[in-house]
Each structure stands twice: as structure tokens, then as C-alpha cells.
Design an enzyme around this catalytic site. Structure first.
Site, PDB file in Angstrom:
ATOM      1  N   ARG A 124       0.862  -1.191   0.000  1.00 57.39           N
ATOM      2  CA  ARG A 124       0.000   0.000   0.000  1.00 57.39           C
ATOM      3  C   ARG A 124       0.896   1.238   0.000  1.00 57.39           C
ATOM      4  O   ARG A 124       1.128   1.875   1.028  1.00 57.39           O
ATOM      5  CB  ARG A 124      -0.973  -0.026   1.198  1.00 57.39           C
ATOM      6  CG  ARG A 124      -1.909  -1.213   1.096  1.00 57.39           C
ATOM      7  CD  ARG A 124      -2.980  -1.190   2.155  1.00 57.39           C
ATOM      8  NE  ARG A 124      -4.102  -0.322   1.812  1.00 57.39           N
ATOM      9  CZ  ARG A 124      -5.155  -0.149   2.598  1.00 57.39           C
ATOM     10  NH1 ARG A 124      -5.209  -0.756   3.767  1.00 57.39           N
ATOM     11  NH2 ARG A 124      -6.144   0.642   2.232  1.00 57.39           N
ATOM     12  N   ASP A 310     -14.080  -4.071  -1.040  1.00 60.44           N
ATOM     13  CA  ASP A 310     -14.387  -4.319   0.380  1.00 60.44           C
ATOM     14  C   ASP A 310     -15.493  -5.366   0.564  1.00 60.44           C
ATOM     15  O   ASP A 310     -15.717  -5.824   1.686  1.00 60.44           O
ATOM     16  CB  ASP A 310     -14.789  -3.017   1.084  1.00 60.44           C
ATOM     17  CG  ASP A 310     -13.611  -2.075   1.248  1.00 60.44           C
ATOM     18  OD1 ASP A 310     -12.461  -2.542   1.126  1.00 60.44           O
ATOM     19  OD2 ASP A 310     -13.831  -0.880   1.492  1.00 60.44           O
ATOM     20  N   ARG A 403     -13.048  -2.422  13.936  1.00 62.27           N
ATOM     21  CA  ARG A 403     -12.587  -1.199  13.272  1.00 62.27           C
ATOM     22  C   ARG A 403     -13.643  -0.684  12.288  1.00 62.27           C
ATOM     23  O   ARG A 403     -13.664   0.512  11.977  1.00 62.27           O
ATOM     24  CB  ARG A 403     -11.292  -1.470  12.497  1.00 62.27           C
ATOM     25  CG  ARG A 403     -10.073  -1.614  13.390  1.00 62.27           C
ATOM     26  CD  ARG A 403      -8.809  -1.690  12.575  1.00 62.27           C
ATOM     27  NE  ARG A 403      -8.763  -0.617  11.592  1.00 62.27           N
ATOM     28  CZ  ARG A 403      -7.950  -0.596  10.536  1.00 62.27           C
ATOM     29  NH1 ARG A 403      -7.121  -1.584  10.337  1.00 62.27           N
ATOM     30  NH2 ARG A 403      -7.978   0.415   9.698  1.00 62.27           N
TER      31      ARG A 403
HETATM   32  N1  EPU Z   1      -2.186   3.202  -4.527  1.00 61.86           N
HETATM   33  C1  EPU Z   1      -0.941   3.459  -5.035  1.00 61.86           C
HETATM   34  N2  EPU Z   1      -0.271   4.550  -4.556  1.00 61.86           N
HETATM   35  C2  EPU Z   1      -0.799   5.377  -3.621  1.00 61.86           C
HETATM   36  C3  EPU Z   1      -2.094   5.110  -3.111  1.00 61.86           C
HETATM   37  C4  EPU Z   1      -2.771   3.999  -3.599  1.00 61.86           C
HETATM   38  O1  EPU Z   1      -0.422   2.729  -5.877  1.00 61.86           O
HETATM   39  O2  EPU Z   1      -0.128   6.354  -3.239  1.00 61.86           O
HETATM   40  C5  EPU Z   1      -2.920   2.003  -5.013  1.00 61.86           C
HETATM   41  C6  EPU Z   1      -3.209   0.988  -3.930  1.00 61.86           C
HETATM   42  O3  EPU Z   1      -2.082   0.184  -3.639  1.00 61.86           O
HETATM   43  C7  EPU Z   1      -4.346   0.200  -4.543  1.00 61.86           C
HETATM   44  C8  EPU Z   1      -5.090   1.279  -5.340  1.00 61.86           C
HETATM   45  O4  EPU Z   1      -4.201   2.392  -5.430  1.00 61.86           O
HETATM   46  O5  EPU Z   1      -3.856  -0.784  -5.417  1.00 61.86           O
HETATM   47  C9  EPU Z   1      -6.379   1.743  -4.754  1.00 61.86           C
HETATM   48  O6  EPU Z   1      -6.224   1.999  -3.365  1.00 61.86           O
HETATM   49  P1  EPU Z   1      -6.861   3.280  -2.681  1.00 61.86           P
HETATM   50  O7  EPU Z   1      -5.785   4.289  -2.481  1.00 61.86           O
HETATM   51  O8  EPU Z   1      -8.091   3.676  -3.402  1.00 61.86           O
HETATM   52  O9  EPU Z   1      -7.246   2.687  -1.282  1.00 61.86           O
HETATM   53  P2  EPU Z   1      -7.365   3.565   0.020  1.00 61.86           P
HETATM   54  O10 EPU Z   1      -7.771   4.929  -0.368  1.00 61.86           O
HETATM   55  O11 EPU Z   1      -6.165   3.369   0.852  1.00 61.86           O
HETATM   56  C10 EPU Z   1      -9.925   3.184   0.460  1.00 61.86           C
HETATM   57  C11 EPU Z   1     -10.731   2.600   1.576  1.00 61.86           C
HETATM   58  C12 EPU Z   1     -10.493   1.093   1.612  1.00 61.86           C
HETATM   59  C13 EPU Z   1     -10.931   0.505   0.275  1.00 61.86           C
HETATM   60  C14 EPU Z   1     -10.174   1.194  -0.866  1.00 61.86           C
HETATM   61  C15 EPU Z   1     -10.621   0.765  -2.249  1.00 61.86           C
HETATM   62  C16 EPU Z   1     -10.810   4.424   3.136  1.00 61.86           C
HETATM   63  C17 EPU Z   1     -10.410   4.981   4.443  1.00 61.86           C
HETATM   64  N3  EPU Z   1     -10.331   3.219   2.818  1.00 61.86           N
HETATM   65  O12 EPU Z   1      -8.577   2.845   0.750  1.00 61.86           O
HETATM   66  O13 EPU Z   1     -11.313   0.577   2.648  1.00 61.86           O
HETATM   67  O14 EPU Z   1     -10.663  -0.864   0.242  1.00 61.86           O
HETATM   68  O15 EPU Z   1     -10.334   2.627  -0.782  1.00 61.86           O
HETATM   69  O16 EPU Z   1     -11.975   1.035  -2.402  1.00 61.86           O
HETATM   70  O17 EPU Z   1     -11.584   5.029   2.418  1.00 61.86           O
HETATM   71  C18 EPU Z   1     -11.891  -0.868   4.416  1.00 61.86           C
HETATM   72  O18 EPU Z   1     -12.777  -0.058   4.714  1.00 61.86           O
HETATM   73  O19 EPU Z   1     -11.816  -2.009   4.938  1.00 61.86           O
HETATM   74  C19 EPU Z   1     -10.882  -0.473   3.421  1.00 61.86           C
HETATM   75  C20 EPU Z   1      -9.722  -1.111   3.300  1.00 61.86           C
END
Ligand code: EPU
Length: 424
Positions: A124, A310, A403
Site C-alpha cells: 500500500r 471491500d 474497526r
Molecule cells: N495506490 C498506489 N499509490 C498510492 C495510493 C494507492 O499505488 O499512493 C494504489 C493501492 O495500492 C491500490 C489502489 O491504489 O492498489 C487503490 O487503493 P486506494 O488508495 O483507493 O485505497 P485507500 O484509499 O487506501 C480506500 C478505503 C479502503 C478501500 C479502498 C478501495 C478508506 C479509508 N479506505 O482505501 O477501505 O478498500 O479505498 O476502495 O476510504 C476498508 O474499509 O476495509 C478499506 C480497506
């Protein structure tokens, strides 16, 4: 450490009743982060009582903000929030801590944090955040990829950021920070999740000028933000709602999930209908029940409005009960099929071909097991597996399920499931 003991229904479809859904975790956390930039007292309602909200409260308090959490309301007064360090312990356990980078940086011109932790869903990275902030004139210091300091002594510049990967929290972080840039910021290839739109609605209610939230291109103009007089309502949690709908499809005589926005659940509802589940949709509730037989389908997780990652693990449990072979393509995270090995020990016939693809043959009766969920959603999926299995399952790591799900055992019991929380 708490765990859950679930006495499985052994394939019976006997669950009956109505479950009310809380406000969305993933909508609440960005609102709490945004409140740092809002003059006066931000009041949020329909806030879920879950561990991640408590962690966000602690992050804000550590920065110097006043936060009052009562029942399902949250008030935030940021006047004294002059801190520039995101508390290590929290940032390490909650990936969403990264949301506070934008608002802390925009407010106090500096912020430090360790590499944010959270659910182990694969790599991540935070490269989108680093590159995006550099575009806005921020200096980023990185110590061995482990600790980061972002500084912008002269404030944030305007500009254009193209996200090479669609990211929910990156879209939200930059929307928040950009309200305080010296010129407009254009974000391209944005996430279109309902939580992004809800954040824009909140910022607009505070006086921000934002165009395009819910589309791939969002433009944010510099604005003065002031707390709205009326409390802001957090939108319903589509993932909690979806989890209960899947349970209803697995073991429901008639399960109604209420206080939701069914429009946010199109991808899941379409999949359930394709599987032969009877789905009845009203304005703010959906009723489902277990059909005689479930048809196999192909699921492909995707950014909104596609099928949410999710709900992939909860859906996998339903796929174990279809007549035939289903497939799952997980396109968002590369570690989100890690729970499958444990599911197989319960009797599921799932084959993982690579970190993104699995096939599932059904129907297979499941046997009770003692297992620990590796993350919030796989933990919930194991509760669903335990609910339909034969015998008593012990599902560990309750703190991870806590959580994201408020009073999960109370809600499941109210539908007729025999579930208890035990402490060890
Ligand atoms: N990514 C990158 N670089 C970055 C950021 C993200 O490569 O700097 C990649 C990630 O590795 C992944 C993709 O982008 O492959 C999408 O991830 P995203 O950044 O959208 O995930 P997130 O914003 O960290 C949110 C939710 C997650 C949910 C994901 C996808 C929140 C607080 N969290 O995470 O929720 O799975 O979007 O929809 O909004 C959960 O609630 O259990 C949870 C994990």
C-alpha cells in the site's frame, strides 16, 4: 483479545429481521480530517461507533484539536490544533491516517508521519501522495521509506495532479488540502466513490467551491471554510449494508437492511439478482432472502461504481454456496485473497491462480473452524462463513472487525444468529 463464537446454522435459511445500518466509516474519516481546516465547530451526525473513528479522534487530539464523540455525533474544534506530527501508533495501525496529511499540512505547513499501516491488503504505497504534494510545491523528506516529513513553509501552490492509479484517499486528501492552496487545483483520474461526493458536499457546505466530485476530474478553488450551522449527516455505510445483504442471501428467510442508499449498492444488487436472489428495493431499504439455489457468477472488483473490493471476501462466502463454478478477479489490491487458505480449511473449494484471481466451486457445506480474520472485511467474511457452517466457530481478531462494524454481534443476534463475544 476478543473473539466471536458463532454457532452455525448448518445451511438453514432461518435468519429474519431488520438491521439498521450506521454512517459510513470511509465517509466519516475524511470528514474528521477536513474539519481541521474549518473555522468554528464542525458537527457530524450519524457517525459510527467504531474503533477507526476513535483512532481518528486521538489523531486530532494529538494535533491539539478538541473532539467530542457522543453516541453517534462528533464535534470538532480545531482552533488549537497546531501540531505537526501524526501519532506514530495510530498512523501505523490505520492507513486512513494519510487523510490527515493534507489538512495538517495545509493548516500548519508541516506534517510528519511513519509509513501508514492498516489492513494487510498487499503493498500500500503512498507514492501518489508524495508526487501530488510535490506538484503543489511541498518538500518531502523520506527516511528509508519509513518516516516522512512534508513541509510547505510558503503554503500550497495551485496546479494539476494526474493520479496514475485511481485512489480514494488520495482523491480525498488532495480535495481537502486544495481548499487552502493559493490557486485552483485540478485533480484528474479521481475516485468517484459516494464518500468522495459526500466529502465535497461537506466542504461545499463549509463554503468551498468544488466542481466535478463524482466525475474523474475535480477542480477545487481556494476558499475560506466555516462550520455549517446545521450538523452534517454522514452517508450510510454501503459496505456494512452490503455485508448484511450477502448474509441475507446466504441464510436469510427474510432480511431487511434499512437506513441505506440502495443507489450506492448497484453493483452488489445486480450480482445478487444474477445469482437468483430475490431482492426487493425501496427508497432507503433492501430486503433479500436465500433462494432455493444460487447461480454461479463472475465477480470483478473495480473502482466505484464497479463491485467494491471491500465486499469481495464476504461475496466469496456466498460463491461457495452456488451450484457450479464462479470466479473472482480482484483488481484493486494484490493481497486481498490471502484469507482464502483459511476458508478452504472450512471445506470451501476455492483455487487461487495468482494474487488477483480465484475460482470457486460450489455448493460446499462449511465446517466450523477456529480462525483469525486478517483484516476488517475478511474478518467479517469469516463471521458469515461461521454463520452458515456446521458447528461452533471461533473467529479471532475481533478488534479488526470492530474497526469497521458497530455492534456486530448485537446486530447478528437480532437476526437470530447464535453469536457471542468472548474475551481471553
Ligand atoms: N495506490 C498506489 N499509490 C498510492 C495510493 C494507492 O499505488 O499512493 C494504489 C493501492 O495500492 C491500490 C489502489 O491504489 O492498489 C487503490 O487503493 P486506494 O488508495 O483507493 O485505497 P485507500 O484509499 O487506501 C480506500 C478505503 C479502503 C478501500 C479502498 C478501495 C478508506 C479509508 N479506505 O482505501 O477501505 O478498500 O479505498 O476502495 O476510504 C476498508 O474499509 O476495509 C478499506 C480497506
Amino acid at each position: 483479545m476478543d473473539s466471536f463464537v458463532v454457532d452455525g446454522l448448518n445451511g438453514k435459511a432461518s435468519l429474519k429481521g431488520t438491521v439498521s445500518i450506521e454512517g459510513a466509516k470511509n465517509a466519516t474519516l475524511p470528514l474528521m480530517a477536513a474539519a481541521l481546516l474549518v473555522e468554528g465547530e464542525t458537527k457530524l451526525e450519524n457517525v459510527p461507533s467504531i474503533a477507526d473513528v476513535l483512532s481518528s479522534k486521538e489523531l486530532l487530539e494529538h494535533l491539539g484539536a478538541f473532539v467530542d464523540l457522543k453516541e453517534n455525533t462528533c464535534s470538532i474544534r480545531p482552533q488549537n490544533a497546531s501540531g505537526t506530527v501524526l501519532e506514530r501508533e495510530i498512523a501505523k495501525k490505520m492507513r486512513a491516517s494519510v487523510l490527515f496529511v493534507g489538512s495538517t499540512l495545509a493548516r500548519n505547513r508541516k506534517v510528519s508521519l511513519p509509513h501508514p499501516g492498516g489492513c494487510v491488503l498487499g503493498s500500500r504505497p503512498i507514492d501518489l501522495f508524495i508526487r501530488g504534494f510535490e506538484t503543489l510545491g511541498v518538500n518531502v523528506e523520506e527516511k528509508e521509506g519509513e518516516y516522512y516529513t512534508f513541509s510547505a513553509p510558503n503554503g500550497l501552490k495551485g496546479g494539476e495532479i494526474f493520479f496514475s492509479v485511481i485512489s480514494v484517499t488520495a482523491t480525498e486528501t488532495f480535495m481537502i488540502a486544495a481548499t487552502k492552496a493559493e490557486a485552483p487545483v485540478t485533480l484528474k483520474n479521481c475516485a468517484m466513490e459516494p464518500e468522495v461526493i459526500a466529502l465535497a458536499d461537506f466542504l461545499k457546505a463549509c463554503g468551498a467551491r468544488i466542481e466535478g466530485a463524482g466525475t474523474p476530474t475535480i477542480v477545487i478553488h481556494p476558499s475560506y471554510l466555516e462550520a455549517p450551522k446545521e450538523p452534517f449527516q454522514v452517508i450510510p455505510d454501503r459496505i456494512e449494508a452490503g455485508s448484511f445483504l450477502i448474509l441475507g442471501a446466504l441464510a436469510g428467510k427474510e432480511v431487511t437492511v434499512t437506513d441505506i442508499n440502495p443507489k450506492h449498492l448497484d453493483a452488489l444488487l445486480e450480482a445478487l439478482k444474477e445469482m437468483g436472489v430475490a431482492v426487493s428495493i425501496k427508497e432507503n431499504e433492501v430486503t433479500v432472502s436465500r433462494p432455493e439455489t444460487l447461480k454461479p457468477i463472475s465477480i470483478r472488483t473495480h473502482e466505484y461504481p464497479g463491485f467494491p473490493t471491500d465486499l469481495q471476501a464476504p461475496m466469496m462466502i456466498l460463491l461457495t454456496q452456488t451450484e457450479g463454478e464462479s470466479s473472482v478477479l480482484e483488481t484493486i489490491f494484490d493481497g486481498r485473497l490471502n484469507y482464502v487458505d483459511d476458508l478452504v480449511t472450512m471445506g470451501a473449494d476455492v483455487r487461487v491462480w495468482n494474487p488477483h484471481k480465484a475460482t470457486v466451486k460450489g455448493p460446499t457445506p462449511l465446517k466450523a473452524k477456529d480462525i483469525d480474520g486478517p483484516d476488517i472485511r475478511a474478518g467479517l467474511a469469516f463471521l458469515l462463513a461461521g454463520a452458515i457452517a456446521e458447528g461452533k466457530s471461533h473467529i479471532g481478531n475481533a478488534h479488526l472487525i470492530d474497526r469497521g462494524y458497530e455492534k456486530i454481534e448485537t446486530k447478528l443476534s437480532s437476526l437470530g444468529l447464535d453469536i457471542k463475544r468472548v474475551s481471553s
